[in-house]
Scaffold this motif. Structure first.
Motif, mmCIF file in Angstrom:
data_model
loop_
_atom_site.group_PDB
_atom_site.id
_atom_site.type_symbol
_atom_site.label_atom_id
_atom_site.label_comp_id
_atom_site.label_asym_id
_atom_site.label_seq_id
_atom_site.Cartn_x
_atom_site.Cartn_y
_atom_site.Cartn_z
ATOM 1 N N ALA A 99 0.818 -1.211 0.000
ATOM 2 C CA ALA A 99 0.000 0.000 0.000
ATOM 3 C C ALA A 99 0.853 1.262 0.000
ATOM 4 C CB ALA A 99 -0.944 -0.001 1.199
ATOM 5 N N PHE A 100 2.148 1.115 -0.285
ATOM 6 C CA PHE A 100 2.955 2.305 -0.520
ATOM 7 C C PHE A 100 2.546 2.943 -1.846
ATOM 8 C CE2 PHE A 100 6.082 0.241 2.383
ATOM 9 C CZ PHE A 100 6.234 1.296 3.271
ATOM 10 N N SER A 101 2.866 4.204 -2.022
ATOM 11 C CA SER A 101 2.567 4.877 -3.280
ATOM 12 C C SER A 101 3.293 4.180 -4.423
ATOM 13 C CB SER A 101 3.003 6.344 -3.196
ATOM 14 O OG SER A 101 2.323 6.997 -2.148
ATOM 15 N N SER A 120 -0.087 -5.140 -5.397
ATOM 16 C CA SER A 120 0.308 -3.748 -5.189
ATOM 17 C C SER A 120 -0.905 -2.864 -5.438
ATOM 18 C CB SER A 120 1.465 -3.376 -6.120
ATOM 19 O OG SER A 120 2.599 -4.163 -5.826
ATOM 20 N N THR A 121 -1.563 -2.507 -4.359
ATOM 21 C CA THR A 121 -2.784 -1.718 -4.461
ATOM 22 C C THR A 121 -2.525 -0.223 -4.384
ATOM 23 O OG1 THR A 121 -3.118 -1.734 -2.060
ATOM 24 C CG2 THR A 121 -4.089 -3.547 -3.321
ATOM 25 N N GLY A 122 -1.360 0.162 -3.844
ATOM 26 C CA GLY A 122 -1.188 1.549 -3.480
ATOM 27 C C GLY A 122 -2.043 1.865 -2.261
ATOM 28 N N PRO A 123 -2.050 3.129 -1.834
ATOM 29 C CA PRO A 123 -2.794 3.487 -0.631
ATOM 30 C C PRO A 123 -4.296 3.638 -0.915
ATOM 31 C CG PRO A 123 -1.668 5.405 -1.491
ATOM 32 C CD PRO A 123 -1.247 4.255 -2.352
ATOM 33 N N THR A 142 -1.443 -15.042 6.060
ATOM 34 C CA THR A 142 -0.893 -13.946 6.846
ATOM 35 C C THR A 142 -0.758 -12.755 5.901
ATOM 36 O OG1 THR A 142 0.350 -15.270 8.452
ATOM 37 C CG2 THR A 142 1.119 -13.042 8.062
ATOM 38 N N TYR A 143 -1.546 -11.721 6.144
ATOM 39 C CA TYR A 143 -1.495 -10.528 5.307
ATOM 40 C C TYR A 143 -0.450 -9.565 5.864
ATOM 41 C CZ TYR A 143 -5.743 -11.981 2.889
ATOM 42 O OH TYR A 143 -6.661 -12.667 2.129
ATOM 43 N N VAL A 144 0.604 -9.318 5.092
ATOM 44 C CA VAL A 144 1.609 -8.323 5.446
ATOM 45 C C VAL A 144 1.273 -7.066 4.652
ATOM 46 C CG1 VAL A 144 4.053 -7.724 5.468
ATOM 47 C CG2 VAL A 144 3.351 -10.084 5.891
ATOM 48 N N ILE A 145 0.771 -6.050 5.346
ATOM 49 C CA ILE A 145 0.326 -4.821 4.696
ATOM 50 C C ILE A 145 1.398 -3.764 4.905
ATOM 51 C CG2 ILE A 145 -1.515 -3.127 4.469
ATOM 52 C CD1 ILE A 145 -3.393 -5.101 5.830
ATOM 53 N N THR A 146 1.965 -3.263 3.824
ATOM 54 C CA THR A 146 3.067 -2.312 3.900
ATOM 55 C C THR A 146 2.583 -0.925 3.497
ATOM 56 O OG1 THR A 146 3.822 -2.613 1.612
ATOM 57 C CG2 THR A 146 4.651 -4.170 3.249
#
Length: 511
Positions: A149-151, A173-176, A193-197
């Motif tokens: 979820a980084f730009s 890669s969804t972006g924010p 396991t969802y690792v959300i960055t």
């Protein structure tokens, strides 16, 4: 000897390609050896850079330096080195390789994008650090699903996270974008396991969204771009199992150091114990609780200069565009484990000691030395306000000075307030219109800030306050020798400071 060093590099490269064998490189008991080898490696990389990088040879010649002795080398930074030579001249061999190079960019506070080139070996190294920092927190019987979820686009962090973790996880890669993330998690279900960055403010806002039953999901939040308070970490931990950060810079690499269970426990202990803070940190000097990370001294030689700034050398000889004694203008210092552990034992902090897994050295970071603040991953310097004021005829005539106020509100959100003090007896015809012009000018000049505002969580847009002379946050200015251009406050300090966020800035930037 050259053959031995070549065999060493080959062995490290081979072990680093698998998570299981990479763990051997970080095994406890070898901290002293890693430290010594890292310095020898840095010296060899310097010698190679002098031989094969035209820009660095020219830089040393300008500085009148003819030796490759590490202690005698001048510092480099974006202004003195990066901006002055074209990319090919900064590359090994004086040319950009034709294949295998990924280009990302950052615009920082200048508004002019800076491109950074990264070869396959350094991208693999970033992947290894992110594995240590984030992926090892996955539940063993669940596959890992990374939501980046980084730009996105050419921005350094988002691009590199995707490149680094594609081979070792399922990744989207969804972006924010909250809607995309929630829809994705619903679609794939709770078996991962969802690792959300992302940046801390976005992560906080996402996990406050009640459209998803967070209790049904195993979530690890991985943040970068800016620090996090322990209060905000606790807030996010109400719905996430782990909240882990990484330290890096687009100028260098996105994952130089990572938080671990030990560093988090140590930071919490320091926050609760002033005596421990005095023994291990410079909190009294800098006025902030440091972010604490661990790093591999074989890969990064991190020094502190006379101004308290971090100076980083990437010791890896395979980098396309080497960084030698590079100053990113962050304040901080390094502590060896051999110095930290006796202090913890004397303090009786067995619970902190029990968290120790890696005996890697600690990196303590206190923020930027140029007095800039972070907002949703964007770097906002006070000079950005100054330049916007100076370019506006009405503001430049009426404004005495300005201040950036970064504070945490009662909900745990990090807020940015742009405070303008009017000169004595001066007024603005339409303060709201002037405030909107100010922010629009700053967004045009700083693309990172523009993007941070456009993608920020609701309720976290910067505010602009226009204060009559010597009122509000400027009430005590008359007794100070120098202007203070940055304040970093907690919730209590923000309420006591007399902030008056008169204008919220929801308008889009007009290019």
């Amino acid at each position: 000897m050259r053959i031995l060093w070549w065999l060493q590099e080959l062995l490290v490269d081979l072990l680093g390609r698998s998570p299981r064998t990479h763990a051997l490189l970080l095994a406890p008991g070898f901290e002293r050896l890693r430290w010594w080898l890292g310095r020898r490696r840095a010296q060899r990389t310097v010698a190679r850079t002098v031989r094969r990088v035209p820009a660095y040879r020219s830089f040393l010649a300008e500085q009148g330096v003819s030796t490759t002795a590490f202690a005698d080398l001048p510092e480099t930074d974006k202004r003195s080195y990066i901006a002055r030579w074209p990319i090919p001249e900064r590359c090994v061999g004086g040319r950009l390789p034709r294949r295998g190079v990924v280009v990302d960019e950052s615009s920082g506070s200048t508004g002019t994008p800076t491109s950074w080139v990264r070869g396959p070996v350094e991208r693999r190294a970033s992947r290894e650090v992110l594995r240590v920092g984030f992926l090892r927190h996955a539940t063993p019987d669940r596959p890992v699903f990374v939501i980046n979820a980084f730009s996105l686009g050419a921005w350094a962090t988002g691009m590199n996270v995707t490149a680094a973790l594609t081979r070792v996880s399922t990744i989207k890669s969804t972006g924010p974008d909250r809607d995309k993330i929630i829809n994705t998690m619903r679609e794939f279900g709770p078996g991962y396991t969802y690792v959300i960055t992302s940046y801390p403010p976005f992560l906080k806002g996402l996990l406050e969204d009640d459209r998803l039953d967070w209790a049904a999901y195993d979530v690890v939040c991985a943040f970068g771009g800016e620090g996090i308070s322990e209060g905000m970490r606790d807030h996010v931990l109400r719905r996430a199992r782990k909240v882990i950060g990484a330290y890096g810079a687009s100028d260098l690499e996105i994952s130089i150091a990572v938080e671990t269970e030990f560093t988090i426990a140590l930071r919490r202990a320091i926050a609760a114990d002033p005596a421990l803070a005095r023994a291990l940190t410079r909190q009294d000097q800098y006025g902030v609780l440091p972010d604490i990370f661990q790093f591999n001294p074989y890969a990064y030689l991190i020094e502190e200069n006379d101004d308290g700034e971090l100076v980083v050398t990437i010791t890896r000889p395979q980098n396309v565009d080497p960084r030698i004694r590079y100053n990113i203008h962050d304040r901080g210092h390094v502590l060896r484990m051999r110095d930290v552990l006796p202090v913890l034992r004397r303090s009786g902090l067995q619970t902190v000691l029990d968290e120790r897994v890696l005996d890697l050295p600690l990196l303590l970071q206190y923020g930027r030395s140029d007095h800039a603040v972070d907002h949703n991953g964007a770097v906002v310097p006070p000079d950005g306000v100054r330049d916007a004021v100076a370019a506006d005829p009405e503001l430049v005539a009426a404004v005495e000075n300005h201040r950036l106020v970064s504070y945490e509100d009662r909900a745990g959100d990090r807020q940015l307030h742009l405070a303008l003090q009017l000169a004595e007896g001066r007024t603005l015809a339409d303060p709201a219109a002037a405030a909107h012009r100010l922010l629009a000018a700053m967004r045009r000049a700083n693309r990172d800030l523009d993007h941070a505002i456009a993608t920020g969580a609701p309720g976290t847009a910067p505010t602009v306050g226009v204060y009559p002379f010597r009122t509000g946050v400027f009430a005590d200015d008359g007794g100070r020798l120098k202007n203070e251009y940055v304040w970093i406050l907690d919730a209590d300090g923000a309420e006591a400071a007399g902030l008056d966020p008169q204008v919220v800035a929801p308008r889009p930037c007009v290019a």
